[in-house]
Design a protein around this motif. Structure first.
Motif, PDB file in Angstrom:
ATOM      1  N   ALA A  44       3.535   9.742  -9.300  1.00 54.48           N
ATOM      2  CA  ALA A  44       2.945  10.091 -10.751  1.00 54.48           C
ATOM      3  C   ALA A  44       2.078  11.476 -10.791  1.00 54.48           C
ATOM      4  O   ALA A  44       2.181  12.129 -11.777  1.00 54.48           O
ATOM      5  N   LYS A  45       1.555  11.828  -9.542  1.00 54.22           N
ATOM      6  CA  LYS A  45       0.949  12.888  -9.531  1.00 54.22           C
ATOM      7  C   LYS A  45       2.045  14.386  -9.584  1.00 54.22           C
ATOM      8  O   LYS A  45       1.552  15.279 -10.319  1.00 54.22           O
ATOM      9  N   GLU A 103       0.874  -1.264   0.123  1.00 53.22           N
ATOM     10  CA  GLU A 103       0.059  -0.035  -0.012  1.00 53.22           C
ATOM     11  C   GLU A 103       0.646   1.261  -0.078  1.00 53.22           C
ATOM     12  O   GLU A 103       0.453   2.268  -0.738  1.00 53.22           O
ATOM     13  N   ILE A 118       2.491   1.708  -3.234  1.00 55.75           N
ATOM     14  CA  ILE A 118       1.258   2.177  -4.280  1.00 55.75           C
ATOM     15  C   ILE A 118       1.100   3.675  -4.131  1.00 55.75           C
ATOM     16  O   ILE A 118       0.937   4.438  -4.919  1.00 55.75           O
ATOM     17  N   LEU A 119       0.945   4.186  -2.711  1.00 57.51           N
ATOM     18  CA  LEU A 119       0.801   5.343  -2.341  1.00 57.51           C
ATOM     19  C   LEU A 119       1.842   6.303  -2.991  1.00 57.51           C
ATOM     20  O   LEU A 119       1.727   7.334  -3.473  1.00 57.51           O
ATOM     21  N   GLU A 120       3.118   5.809  -2.769  1.00 57.63           N
ATOM     22  CA  GLU A 120       4.389   6.376  -3.095  1.00 57.63           C
ATOM     23  C   GLU A 120       4.253   6.665  -4.633  1.00 57.63           C
ATOM     24  O   GLU A 120       4.610   7.563  -5.151  1.00 57.63           O
ATOM     25  N   LYS A 121       3.951   5.535  -5.419  1.00 62.11           N
ATOM     26  CA  LYS A 121       3.840   5.520  -7.020  1.00 62.11           C
ATOM     27  C   LYS A 121       2.726   6.595  -7.256  1.00 62.11           C
ATOM     28  O   LYS A 121       3.078   7.241  -8.279  1.00 62.11           O
ATOM     29  N   GLU A 122       1.620   6.614  -6.682  1.00 67.23           N
ATOM     30  CA  GLU A 122       0.646   7.393  -6.949  1.00 67.23           C
ATOM     31  C   GLU A 122       0.987   9.060  -6.669  1.00 67.23           C
ATOM     32  O   GLU A 122       0.976   9.928  -7.648  1.00 67.23           O
ATOM     33  N   ARG A 123       1.861   9.274  -5.557  1.00 62.54           N
ATOM     34  CA  ARG A 123       2.299  10.528  -5.263  1.00 62.54           C
ATOM     35  C   ARG A 123       3.286  11.010  -6.251  1.00 62.54           C
ATOM     36  O   ARG A 123       3.242  12.058  -6.930  1.00 62.54           O
ATOM     37  N   TYR A 148       3.026  14.498 -13.045  1.00 60.70           N
ATOM     38  CA  TYR A 148       1.883  14.958 -14.078  1.00 60.70           C
ATOM     39  C   TYR A 148       1.802  16.330 -13.581  1.00 60.70           C
ATOM     40  O   TYR A 148       1.643  17.256 -14.811  1.00 60.70           O
TER      41      TYR A 148
END
Length: 186
Positions: free
Chosen positions: A36-37, A26, A29-34, A40
């Protein structure tokens, strides 16, 4: 009992291990999302910056084109005014030359600035104009007679025929002289 406790302990350890792995997944995943954000947002800012630069360059180019167009229009206007000025000067010189060398024209600038109607001209003015014309004709005739022989000897036959034709009074000038004479006689 020992085996049961041992089994429970092992199951608990496995559960804790799974929970740790789940928590690690998790967080990944949160680190990847951060990340990616953030990526972006960086790309979005970069795009906006590039768009602003492009827009600024486009505005500068348009301003330069507009300035060039205005300068070209100004140059064309100046050229047109110069041509117009030269044309007006040339026309004035031609009019002055025509008035100076025509039979009924005036030599003085005062007569150009005061145009008078032919019907309102008094007989005294007509007589004065006639005497001025006679003086002009006699002086030009004297000049012609004196220098005519020397000029004609230097000119080609074609030039001398053109010159004699130009010096001969036209029918219109003779008619003007006749009408001036009849008006002065009246």
């Amino acid at each position: 009992i020992l085996r049961t406790e041992e089994r429970q302990r092992l199951a608990r350890e496995r559960r804790e291990e799974r929970e740790k792995q789940q928590a690690a997944k998790e967080t990944q995943i949160l680190e990847k999302e951060r990340k990616a954000k953030l990526q972006y947002e960086k790309q979005l800012e970069e795009r906006q910056r590039k768009l602003k630069e492009q827009k600024h360059k486009e505005e500068q180019r348009r301003a330069a084109v507009e300035e060039k167009r205005k300068q070209k229009i100004e140059e064309e206007k100046e050229r047109y005014e110069a041509v117009l000025h030269r044309t007006l000067e040339r026309n004035q010189r031609l009019e002055t030359r025509q008035k100076r060398w025509s039979w009924g024209g005036s030599v003085t600038p005062d007569s150009e600035s005061k145009p008078a109607s032919k019907r309102s001209t008094s007989t005294a003015n007509l007589k004065q104009a006639e005497t001025v014309m006679n003086k002009r004709l006699s002086s030009s005739a004297a000049l012609l007679n004196a220098s005519d022989r020397t000029r004609r000897s230097q000119l080609s036959p074609l030039d001398s025929s053109v010159l004699s034709r130009l010096l001969a009074p036209t029918q219109a000038s003779l008619a003007r002289s006749k009408s001036a004479a009849t008006l002065s006689a009246d």
